[in-house]
Design a protein around this motif. Structure first.
Motif, PDB file in Angstrom:
ATOM      1  N   THR A   3      61.484  14.862 -15.670  1.00  0.00           N
ATOM      2  CA  THR A   3      61.756  13.471 -15.324  1.00  0.00           C
ATOM      3  C   THR A   3      62.028  13.328 -13.826  1.00  0.00           C
ATOM      4  OG1 THR A   3      64.081  13.764 -15.902  1.00  0.00           O
ATOM      5  CG2 THR A   3      62.640  12.857 -17.607  1.00  0.00           C
ATOM      6  N   ALA A   4      62.508  14.400 -13.180  1.00  0.00           N
ATOM      7  CA  ALA A   4      62.763  14.342 -11.736  1.00  0.00           C
ATOM      8  C   ALA A   4      61.466  14.123 -10.960  1.00  0.00           C
ATOM      9  CB  ALA A   4      63.469  15.607 -11.268  1.00  0.00           C
ATOM     10  N   LEU A   5      60.407  14.801 -11.369  1.00  0.00           N
ATOM     11  CA  LEU A   5      59.121  14.629 -10.696  1.00  0.00           C
ATOM     12  C   LEU A   5      58.578  13.222 -10.933  1.00  0.00           C
ATOM     13  CD1 LEU A   5      56.720  15.574  -9.046  1.00  0.00           C
ATOM     14  CD2 LEU A   5      55.788  16.635 -11.116  1.00  0.00           C
ATOM     15  N   ILE A   6      58.607  12.761 -12.163  1.00  0.00           N
ATOM     16  CA  ILE A   6      58.120  11.405 -12.470  1.00  0.00           C
ATOM     17  C   ILE A   6      58.939  10.375 -11.692  1.00  0.00           C
ATOM     18  CG2 ILE A   6      57.799   9.668 -14.290  1.00  0.00           C
ATOM     19  CD1 ILE A   6      55.790  12.034 -14.420  1.00  0.00           C
ATOM     20  N   LYS A   7      60.243  10.585 -11.615  1.00  0.00           N
ATOM     21  CA  LYS A   7      61.117   9.665 -10.867  1.00  0.00           C
ATOM     22  C   LYS A   7      60.692   9.602  -9.403  1.00  0.00           C
ATOM     23  CE  LYS A   7      65.951   8.872  -9.585  1.00  0.00           C
ATOM     24  NZ  LYS A   7      66.127   9.262  -8.202  1.00  0.00           N
ATOM     25  N   GLU A   8      60.485  10.755  -8.779  1.00  0.00           N
ATOM     26  CA  GLU A   8      60.076  10.778  -7.363  1.00  0.00           C
ATOM     27  C   GLU A   8      58.706  10.129  -7.174  1.00  0.00           C
ATOM     28  OE1 GLU A   8      61.811  11.359  -4.685  1.00  0.00           O
ATOM     29  OE2 GLU A   8      63.539  11.915  -5.901  1.00  0.00           O
ATOM     30  N   MET A   9      57.814  10.351  -8.116  1.00  0.00           N
ATOM     31  CA  MET A   9      56.492   9.739  -8.014  1.00  0.00           C
ATOM     32  C   MET A   9      56.583   8.221  -8.179  1.00  0.00           C
ATOM     33  SD  MET A   9      54.270  12.650  -9.944  1.00  0.00           S
ATOM     34  CE  MET A   9      52.694  11.821  -9.754  1.00  0.00           C
ATOM     35  N   ASN A  10      57.487   7.763  -9.051  1.00  0.00           N
ATOM     36  CA  ASN A  10      57.677   6.324  -9.208  1.00  0.00           C
ATOM     37  C   ASN A  10      58.295   5.694  -7.971  1.00  0.00           C
ATOM     38  OD1 ASN A  10      56.563   5.133 -11.538  1.00  0.00           O
ATOM     39  ND2 ASN A  10      58.016   6.240 -12.807  1.00  0.00           N
ATOM     40  N   VAL A  11      59.117   6.437  -7.245  1.00  0.00           N
ATOM     41  CA  VAL A  11      59.619   5.953  -5.961  1.00  0.00           C
ATOM     42  C   VAL A  11      58.434   5.691  -5.041  1.00  0.00           C
ATOM     43  CG1 VAL A  11      60.893   6.616  -3.877  1.00  0.00           C
ATOM     44  CG2 VAL A  11      61.919   6.992  -6.133  1.00  0.00           C
ATOM     45  N   GLU A  58      48.182   6.762 -11.409  1.00  0.00           N
ATOM     46  CA  GLU A  58      47.265   7.427 -12.342  1.00  0.00           C
ATOM     47  C   GLU A  58      47.665   8.876 -12.568  1.00  0.00           C
ATOM     48  OE1 GLU A  58      43.357   6.605 -10.760  1.00  0.00           O
ATOM     49  OE2 GLU A  58      43.368   4.576 -11.602  1.00  0.00           O
ATOM     50  N   ARG A  59      48.202   9.530 -11.561  1.00  0.00           N
ATOM     51  CA  ARG A  59      48.686  10.906 -11.747  1.00  0.00           C
ATOM     52  C   ARG A  59      49.884  10.920 -12.690  1.00  0.00           C
ATOM     53  NH1 ARG A  59      47.170  15.842 -12.476  1.00  0.00           N
ATOM     54  NH2 ARG A  59      48.793  17.336 -11.954  1.00  0.00           N
ATOM     55  N   ILE A  60      50.774   9.937 -12.548  1.00  0.00           N
ATOM     56  CA  ILE A  60      51.918   9.817 -13.461  1.00  0.00           C
ATOM     57  C   ILE A  60      51.412   9.677 -14.895  1.00  0.00           C
ATOM     58  CG2 ILE A  60      53.842   8.338 -14.185  1.00  0.00           C
ATOM     59  CD1 ILE A  60      54.252   7.690 -11.172  1.00  0.00           C
ATOM     60  N   LEU A  61      50.434   8.826 -15.097  1.00  0.00           N
ATOM     61  CA  LEU A  61      49.863   8.630 -16.440  1.00  0.00           C
ATOM     62  C   LEU A  61      49.235   9.924 -16.951  1.00  0.00           C
ATOM     63  CD1 LEU A  61      48.348   5.102 -15.868  1.00  0.00           C
ATOM     64  CD2 LEU A  61      50.140   5.660 -17.536  1.00  0.00           C
ATOM     65  N   THR A  62      48.526  10.628 -16.090  1.00  0.00           N
ATOM     66  CA  THR A  62      47.902  11.895 -16.456  1.00  0.00           C
ATOM     67  C   THR A  62      48.948  12.902 -16.926  1.00  0.00           C
ATOM     68  OG1 THR A  62      46.105  11.530 -14.887  1.00  0.00           O
ATOM     69  CG2 THR A  62      46.457  13.796 -15.602  1.00  0.00           C
ATOM     70  N   LEU A  63      50.116  12.858 -16.294  1.00  0.00           N
ATOM     71  CA  LEU A  63      51.197  13.783 -16.641  1.00  0.00           C
ATOM     72  C   LEU A  63      52.013  13.320 -17.848  1.00  0.00           C
ATOM     73  CD1 LEU A  63      52.453  14.588 -13.022  1.00  0.00           C
ATOM     74  CD2 LEU A  63      51.041  16.041 -14.507  1.00  0.00           C
ATOM     75  N   GLY A  64      51.635  12.180 -18.412  1.00  0.00           N
ATOM     76  CA  GLY A  64      52.337  11.673 -19.593  1.00  0.00           C
ATOM     77  C   GLY A  64      53.518  10.789 -19.279  1.00  0.00           C
ATOM     78  N   MET A 111      57.067  16.535  -3.327  1.00  0.00           N
ATOM     79  CA  MET A 111      56.383  17.834  -3.225  1.00  0.00           C
ATOM     80  C   MET A 111      57.306  18.965  -3.685  1.00  0.00           C
ATOM     81  SD  MET A 111      54.012  17.631   0.216  1.00  0.00           S
ATOM     82  CE  MET A 111      55.021  16.585   1.246  1.00  0.00           C
ATOM     83  N   THR A 112      58.579  18.874  -3.362  1.00  0.00           N
ATOM     84  CA  THR A 112      59.550  19.878  -3.812  1.00  0.00           C
ATOM     85  C   THR A 112      59.646  19.893  -5.330  1.00  0.00           C
ATOM     86  OG1 THR A 112      60.812  19.707  -1.761  1.00  0.00           O
ATOM     87  CG2 THR A 112      61.973  20.598  -3.674  1.00  0.00           C
TER      88      THR A 112
END
Length: 149
Positions: A3-11, A58-64, A111-112
């Motif tokens: 969820t940390a990665l999805i959160k950063e991507m949503n930012v 779209e990457r977020i969607l790809t990752l579920g 990226m981290t």
């Protein structure tokens, strides 16, 4: 996927949504002797902002995951603020330069998180965006006649 990665991507999705609107504002309201140069540059940047927002969502969607998709969410999660609406042309450019600093810091966080997940594809996507912004920032600083730090 964390969820940390999805959160950063949503930012990033939110930030690019706000930047898109800010850049449109600047595109429409720029005045002065640099009008033609900046009007064109702001259009280039908002077109790019749209592409970044879409690629990341779209990457977020790809990752579920679920990309944020409301203005309320975008304004709450963005690392940049919307345009004040009364900026002069040089202030518009310097604000974008400052916004790019904030965006690049946020991209590094993403990226981290991607590296922690061994998600090379997401890390590459965010890195490519980072490099593009870095180049724009250099050019905008040159426009303002400022040295890079």
């Amino acid at each position: 996927m964390s969820t940390a990665l999805i959160k950063e991507m949503n930012v990033q999705v939110s930030t690019w949504s706000v930047m898109y609107t800010k850049l449109h504002n600047y595109h429409w309201y720029v005045k002065g002797h640099q009008f033609f140069t900046l009007h064109t540059k702001f259009e280039e940047l908002y077109d790019e902002a749209t592409a970044h927002m879409d690629e990341i969502a779209e990457r977020i969607l790809t990752l579920g995951g679920d990309p944020v998709a409301t203005m309320k969410e975008h304004l709450e999660q963005s690392v940049v603020e919307e345009a004040a609406g009364n900026e002069k042309s040089d202030k518009m450019v310097s604000t974008i330069v400052s916004d790019f600093d904030k965006i690049m810091a946020s991209l590094k966080k993403g990226m981290t998180e991607a590296a922690k997940e061994d998600d090379d594809m997401t890390e590459d996507l965010l890195n490519a965006i980072y490099q593009s912004i870095e180049k724009h920032q250099w050019m905008l600083n040159a426009f303002l006649g400022e040295e890079n730090n």
